[in-house]
Design an enzyme around this catalytic site. Structure first.
Site, PDB file in Angstrom:
ATOM      1  N   ASN A  36      43.909-143.840 -48.089  1.00 45.45           N
ATOM      2  CA  ASN A  36      45.011-144.724 -48.445  1.00 45.45           C
ATOM      3  C   ASN A  36      44.935-146.052 -47.690  1.00 45.45           C
ATOM      4  OD1 ASN A  36      47.574-145.457 -49.656  1.00 45.45           O
ATOM      5  ND2 ASN A  36      47.979-143.262 -49.820  1.00 45.45           N
ATOM      6  N   LYS A  89      48.550-124.536 -35.243  1.00 46.89           N
ATOM      7  CA  LYS A  89      48.679-123.341 -36.079  1.00 46.89           C
ATOM      8  C   LYS A  89      47.337-123.027 -36.714  1.00 46.89           C
ATOM      9  CE  LYS A  89      51.727-121.355 -39.616  1.00 46.89           C
ATOM     10  NZ  LYS A  89      52.877-121.612 -40.518  1.00 46.89           N
ATOM     11  N   HIS A 109      31.273-149.806 -26.411  1.00 44.79           N
ATOM     12  CA  HIS A 109      30.925-150.293 -25.078  1.00 44.79           C
ATOM     13  C   HIS A 109      30.377-149.145 -24.233  1.00 44.79           C
ATOM     14  CE1 HIS A 109      32.913-153.977 -26.209  1.00 44.79           C
ATOM     15  NE2 HIS A 109      34.018-153.310 -26.479  1.00 44.79           N
ATOM     16  N   ALA A 150      50.288-136.423 -38.357  1.00 43.30           N
ATOM     17  CA  ALA A 150      50.435-137.872 -38.229  1.00 43.30           C
ATOM     18  C   ALA A 150      50.409-138.306 -36.763  1.00 43.30           C
ATOM     19  CB  ALA A 150      51.734-138.326 -38.876  1.00 43.30           C
TER      20      ALA A 150
END
Length: 203
Positions: A103, A196, A134, A173
């Site tokens: 998305n 879970k 780096h 999220a």
């Protein structure tokens, strides 16, 4: 009219970049604003359809793909980058994608190898990097990232170098994934940990 404009953009892309594009059974479809910056030696190998700028409403930010020298984008299934996605393949890197979508607002930084399988649903503002870029104590930790089939990744998730995400996994999220994710598990947090096991999800 929108379909006609999309068709014209698609034809233009295939005309301008015909030397970079290897059309096996696929093609690139342009749905919104886009910018392609392709090295002469970079290749897009199309075994299926690649859609750029999907779900654009006209004024949304453009989808950008930069491919440096000898980099390869392999499209193995119908894959969509939504509006505002920002993808860079550095010199010699390979990004391989299956029948999935990412998305809007995603950032992909591919230094060596990133693979995304089939049936993956990847939400807004996703970031994936296969290198720390780096050097710290002589190591920039450039290692392949593999996202296997049927993975659901929530909004604002970051996946770092060397991670393999197992089939059927779910990433909550806002998570930062620094270690492998077992298949069919729900992980979350910073750094992400198993919340879970034996999870199943569907769109």
């Amino acid at each position: 009219m929108k379909k006609i404009i999309a068709l014209i953009k698609t034809i233009i892309v295939h005309t301008i970049y015909h030397k970079n594009i290897k059309k096996n059974k696929g093609f690139i479809k342009i749905d919104g604003k886009y910018k392609l910056n392709l090295s002469k030696s970079s290749k897009i190998i199309l075994d299926s359809k690649l859609t750029l700028g999907k779900n654009s409403l006209g004024n949304n930010s453009q989808t950008t793909i930069r491919m440096d020298k000898n980099s390869i984008l392999k499209v193995n299934g119908n894959f969509s980058f939504y509006y505002g996605d920002d993808i860079i393949l550095f010199e010699g890197a390979t990004l391989s994608v299956g029948s999935s979508f990412i998305n809007s607002g995603a950032k992909i930084r591919c230094h060596k190898s990133i693979t995304i399988g089939d049936g993956c649903a990847i939400s807004h503002d996703f970031t994936v990097m296969d290198s720390d870029v780096h050097y710290l104590n002589g190591d920039n930790h450039t290692k392949p990232v593999i996202i296997k089939d049927h993975v659901w990744i929530g909004t604002r998730v970051t996946i770092l170098s060397g991670v393999t995400v197992g089939e059927g996994a779910v990433i909550a999220a806002g998570s930062v994934v620094t270690k492998d994710v077992p298949e069919h598990t729900l992980v979350g947090g910073n750094p992400a940990k198993v919340i879970k096991e034996n999870v199943n999800w569907k769109e």
